[in-house]
Design an enzyme around this catalytic site. Structure first.
Site, mmCIF file in Angstrom:
data_model
loop_
_atom_site.group_PDB
_atom_site.id
_atom_site.type_symbol
_atom_site.label_atom_id
_atom_site.label_comp_id
_atom_site.label_asym_id
_atom_site.label_seq_id
_atom_site.Cartn_x
_atom_site.Cartn_y
_atom_site.Cartn_z
ATOM 1 N N GLU A 86 0.815 -1.208 0.000
ATOM 2 C CA GLU A 86 0.000 0.000 0.000
ATOM 3 C C GLU A 86 0.857 1.269 0.000
ATOM 4 O O GLU A 86 0.457 2.314 0.503
ATOM 5 C CB GLU A 86 -0.964 -0.006 1.190
ATOM 6 C CG GLU A 86 -1.979 -1.132 1.099
ATOM 7 C CD GLU A 86 -3.373 -0.734 1.541
ATOM 8 O OE1 GLU A 86 -3.627 0.455 1.785
ATOM 9 O OE2 GLU A 86 -4.217 -1.646 1.632
ATOM 10 N N HIS A 143 -5.075 2.441 0.498
ATOM 11 C CA HIS A 143 -4.339 3.347 -0.380
ATOM 12 C C HIS A 143 -4.288 2.762 -1.784
ATOM 13 O O HIS A 143 -3.852 1.624 -1.962
ATOM 14 C CB HIS A 143 -2.916 3.573 0.147
ATOM 15 C CG HIS A 143 -2.895 4.129 1.534
ATOM 16 N ND1 HIS A 143 -3.139 3.345 2.636
ATOM 17 C CD2 HIS A 143 -2.688 5.389 1.984
ATOM 18 C CE1 HIS A 143 -3.084 4.106 3.722
ATOM 19 N NE2 HIS A 143 -2.814 5.339 3.348
ATOM 20 N N LYS A 170 -10.210 5.621 6.591
ATOM 21 C CA LYS A 170 -9.348 6.459 5.756
ATOM 22 C C LYS A 170 -9.108 5.817 4.397
ATOM 23 O O LYS A 170 -8.800 4.624 4.308
ATOM 24 C CB LYS A 170 -7.997 6.676 6.454
ATOM 25 C CG LYS A 170 -6.964 7.412 5.601
ATOM 26 C CD LYS A 170 -5.580 7.300 6.214
ATOM 27 C CE LYS A 170 -4.520 7.826 5.253
ATOM 28 N NZ LYS A 170 -3.149 7.507 5.703
ATOM 29 N N ARG A 213 -6.893 17.941 0.274
ATOM 30 C CA ARG A 213 -6.259 18.013 1.584
ATOM 31 C C ARG A 213 -6.629 19.292 2.332
ATOM 32 O O ARG A 213 -6.352 19.427 3.517
ATOM 33 C CB ARG A 213 -4.731 17.922 1.449
ATOM 34 C CG ARG A 213 -4.244 16.620 0.829
ATOM 35 C CD ARG A 213 -2.729 16.592 0.721
ATOM 36 N NE ARG A 213 -2.246 15.365 0.119
ATOM 37 C CZ ARG A 213 -1.989 14.233 0.762
ATOM 38 N NH1 ARG A 213 -2.204 14.185 2.072
ATOM 39 N NH2 ARG A 213 -1.541 13.166 0.138
ATOM 40 N N SER A 232 5.329 11.980 3.578
ATOM 41 C CA SER A 232 5.173 10.528 3.594
ATOM 42 C C SER A 232 4.279 10.035 2.474
ATOM 43 O O SER A 232 4.116 8.829 2.299
ATOM 44 C CB SER A 232 4.604 10.074 4.949
ATOM 45 O OG SER A 232 3.302 10.581 5.133
ATOM 46 N N GLN A 236 1.505 15.985 -0.028
ATOM 47 C CA GLN A 236 1.469 16.633 1.282
ATOM 48 C C GLN A 236 2.151 17.995 1.195
ATOM 49 O O GLN A 236 3.195 18.140 0.580
ATOM 50 C CB GLN A 236 2.167 15.769 2.333
ATOM 51 C CG GLN A 236 1.363 14.579 2.781
ATOM 52 C CD GLN A 236 2.099 13.730 3.801
ATOM 53 O OE1 GLN A 236 3.169 14.107 4.271
ATOM 54 N NE2 GLN A 236 1.541 12.589 4.142
#
Length: 253
Positions: A86, A143, A170, A213, A232, A236
């Site tokens: 993932e 993911h 999630k 996000r 990560s 991001q």
């Protein structure tokens, strides 16, 4: 929808909470990154343990967890071993993966553990039950780095996480077009409005998906990830910029 309360953080209420990942390779790097999180707008710190050079040594892993607990004080800690299947740094067989997550939960040092929801119903239910038995919350995750599933598929995966007993659900997907980002946001909104009885966390990755996000409070995503150093996951953004945008949007709602 009921918020999840971890220490003094209420996930699922108000502004989406910011989670900052720690991705150091050595113990020293990990602790240094964690120490830097004390002066930034981080609601939760995630230890991405799959980056740790000695992750397969349980004693050394528990030593790092204990040190992280001391450094972070009252900031909630999320323990995550992301498997290579993932998008993580290392492979791990399901039996060892379950043992690691259960050991982290039993340690008393972490507040939440991440459980990859499609590891298999048996191991997932076992990990969730073990975590709950220790008073630890579970983030069930999925993911998809290959693309963005259809809206109903995204919702179905999140609903399945609820059925398995996770506290927070999630999903992260990879957009191949702007339409894919809209698909993720539409699934998030429908999940929140029609199905969710607990917090859901969704994101569209990479640069194209950055908007997802930022706008969680509008569409129903309760948590977002910001980088204080090495990211990560693709897309991001800096935690300071993230906090500023989230605050601005909140004031406008």
């Amino acid at each position: 929808m009921n918020p999840v309360v971890v220490r003094n953080v209420r996930i699922g209420e108000g502004i989406p909470k910011i989670c900052v990942p720690v991705t150091g390779v050595t113990k020293e790097d990990i602790i240094r990154e964690a120490q830097s999180c004390t002066g930034i707008p981080a609601d939760i710190v995630e230890w991405r343990a799959d980056w740790f050079e000695h992750i397969f040594d349980m004693d050394k892993t528990m030593e790092v967890l204990e040190r992280l607990r001391t450094v972070l004080g009252q900031t909630p800690l999320l323990f995550t071993f992301r498997t290579s299947r993932e998008g993580g740094e290392k492979p791990m067989e399901p039996q060892a993966y379950a043992a690691l997550n259960k050991a982290a939960a039993r340690s008393g040092y972490t507040d939440l553990v991440d459980v990859e929801a499609f590891t298999g119903d048996g191991p997932v239910k076992d990990m969730i039950a073990a975590a709950h038995g220790c008073g630890v919350k579970v983030v069930a995750s999925n993911h998809d780095f290959h693309g963005t599933p259809e809206k109903d598929d995204i919702i179905g995966r999140l609903c399945r996480m609820q059925e398995l007993g996770a506290d927070i659900c999630k999903i992260a997907v990879m957009p191949r077009s702007r339409a894919d980002v809209l698909t993720l946001l539409a699934a998030t909104e429908e999940m929140y409005r029609l199905h969710a009885d607990r917090p859901a966390v969704t994101m569209s990755m990479a640069g194209m998906g950055v908007i997802s996000r930022l706008c969680g409070e509008v569409f129903g995503s309760a948590l977002t990830f910001g980088a204080a150093g090495r990211a990560s996951a693709p897309g991001q953004i800096d935690v300071q910029d993230l906090a500023q945008v989230l605050s601005l949007l909140h004031k406008s709602l």
